[in-house]
Write a protein that holds these residues in place. Structure first.
Motif, PDB file in Angstrom:
ATOM      1  N   LYS A  26       0.820  -1.216   0.000  1.00  0.00           N
ATOM      2  CA  LYS A  26       0.000   0.000   0.000  1.00  0.00           C
ATOM      3  C   LYS A  26       0.851   1.262   0.000  1.00  0.00           C
ATOM      4  CE  LYS A  26      -4.054  -1.954   2.317  1.00  0.00           C
ATOM      5  NZ  LYS A  26      -4.952  -1.861   3.496  1.00  0.00           N
TER       6      LYS A  26
ATOM      7  N   PHE B 215      -6.281   0.801  -3.248  1.00  0.00           N
ATOM      8  CA  PHE B 215      -5.318   1.200  -2.219  1.00  0.00           C
ATOM      9  C   PHE B 215      -3.881   1.196  -2.749  1.00  0.00           C
ATOM     10  CE2 PHE B 215      -8.861  -0.400   0.364  1.00  0.00           C
ATOM     11  CZ  PHE B 215      -9.015   0.648   1.258  1.00  0.00           C
ATOM     12  N   SER B 216      -3.696   0.917  -4.029  1.00  0.00           N
ATOM     13  CA  SER B 216      -2.361   0.795  -4.614  1.00  0.00           C
ATOM     14  C   SER B 216      -2.004   2.024  -5.432  1.00  0.00           C
ATOM     15  CB  SER B 216      -2.289  -0.455  -5.500  1.00  0.00           C
ATOM     16  OG  SER B 216      -2.917  -0.217  -6.750  1.00  0.00           O
TER      17      SER B 216
END
Length: 410
Positions: A159, A212-213
């Motif tokens: 993340k 979330f990346s």
């Protein structure tokens, strides 16, 4: 098939699609690319598929990337130096020259990992030429510093910034060096360098992870995988039952801990003797470790045999610990068989309360209770509703057309 013959002088030339995957018409992802290519050609496109290794005859123009020597060198650099996706320079430059000849309207990426492609070279070309890219995400490799899956480990470094990787021994296996931090930075730099990208996660689960990346800057359009609902359909259960009795079924192309092999061994102790476990895809050495009441089928002869196995089973059990969107669940549903799966990744998205049961990971007693519940309700009471769900949601023809609609909108 591997010869490219293009007439770029034709003013009314067809739109051109180039797909890139580690295999061509081989394995689940290779067959998906093949089906998309066939659907594209039916819609008036020219279709090209570039691949690294393993192929079967294709309706599309096939382009082989690199040689066995190139792949061996790439494997060597991965194992020793954790440089997966950073070797194969010569092979990738040669491939880029072929892209220049084809001049595709869309480049559709699938698995660009697999010891055959240098991703910085490819993405540098795509960026400079402002080519529209579709990228189907079949796993998590695109946004980590090393691994394709990380959920069992519970890792969340991806993340923010991968480092000190605890999954170096997982695919793509590295032996001596940990370059997860540099790999993460290389991927982030390359994969966010192009503007015209649409990501296609094959499950809502992986879509959630991508958000979330560092890939979250791109639009996403989830398209579930599909199957051939004509090949996989309910058939007479008597033949399979006469051979195996009352049984539950497990299927994997490669049985390992994350696919739940140990869980099946434990489950055997929780089931009555009259219920057998049939496992398809085990290696010979794995078969020797099985206990009484577990039947091993190393490989099936054809799809018809799989259809009979699915149709005859009391339930299809998928105790997977890491998965994106397994097609075995879909095949079972299409044959009218309820699915019991761990609450893992996108595996749960295949079913609803009427067509299967979700069990928490590692809950062997829960698996046994789910099987007992299905038996109590009656296997035949599931056939129509399971089949209907597969036809409505997982017909590969519909899913391939969804890709073509996406192409046309662009």
């Amino acid at each position: 098939m591997n010869v490219i013959s293009i007439n770029n002088d034709n003013k009314k030339q067809a739109k051109r699609l180039l797909q890139i995957n580690v295999t061509a018409n081989w394995g689940s992802h290779g067959r998906i690319a093949e089906g998309i290519g066939e659907a594209a050609m039916a819609a008036g496109w020219e279709s090209y598929i570039a691949y690294g290794r393993y192929m079967q005859p294709s309706q599309s123009h096939l382009i082989k990337i690199g040689t066995r020597w190139d792949q061996a060198c790439h494997l060597f650099q991965t194992r020793l130096f954790d440089r997966h996706g950073l070797a194969s320079q010569r092979a990738t430059y040669s491939f880029v020259n072929k892209i220049e000849q084809i001049k595709p309207d869309i480049v559709h990426l699938h698995n660009i990992h697999g010891y055959y492609l240098n991703y910085p070279i490819l993405f540098n070309y795509l960026q400079k030429n402002n080519i529209q890219v579709i990228w189907t995400l079949h796993d998590c490799w695109a946004f980590t510093g090393h691994c394709a899956y990380f959920s069992v480990e519970g890792c969340e470094k991806w993340k923010e910034q991968c480092h000190n990787c605890s999954l170096l021994k997982s695919y793509p296996k590295a032996t001596f060096f940990d370059r997860s931090r540099m790999n993460f930075l290389y991927k982030k730099s390359s994969f966010t360098s192009i503007k015209k990208v649409i990501l296609v996660p094959v499950s809502d689960w992986i879509k959630g992870l991508v958000s979330f990346s560092f890939l979250n800057q791109y639009p996403m359009h989830r398209i579930w995988n599909g199957i051939d609902i004509e090949q996989f359909r309910p058939c007479d259960r008597k033949e399979a039952i006469s051979k195996y009795g009352t049984y539950i079924l497990g299927v994997a192309s490669k049985w390992e801990k994350r696919k739940g092999l140990d869980d099946f061994l434990a489950l055997r102790q929780c089931l009555p003797e009259y219920i057998s476990i049939v496992l398809v895809g085990l290696k010979k050495e794995q078969s020797r470790l099985l206990t009484k009441g577990i039947i091993s089928i190393e490989r099936t002869e054809n799809i018809e045999q799989m259809q009979k196995l699915y149709s005859g089973a009391l339930a299809f059990i998928n105790p997977t610990w890491e998965d994106n969107f397994p097609t075995t669940n879909l095949e079972a549903l299409a044959c009218g068989t309820p699915v019991v799966t761990y609450n893992t990744g996108g595996s749960v998205e295949a079913i609803n309360p009427a067509t299967g049961i979700i069990v928490e990971q590692g809950d062997i007693i829960g698996l046994a209770k789910a099987i007992n519940k299905i038996e109590a309700i009656g296997r035949n009471n599931y056939t129509e509703v399971c089949r209907a769900r597969a036809v409505s949601n997982f017909n590969k023809v519909d899913r391939f057309h969804e890709y073509i609609s996406l192409y046309d909108k662009l």
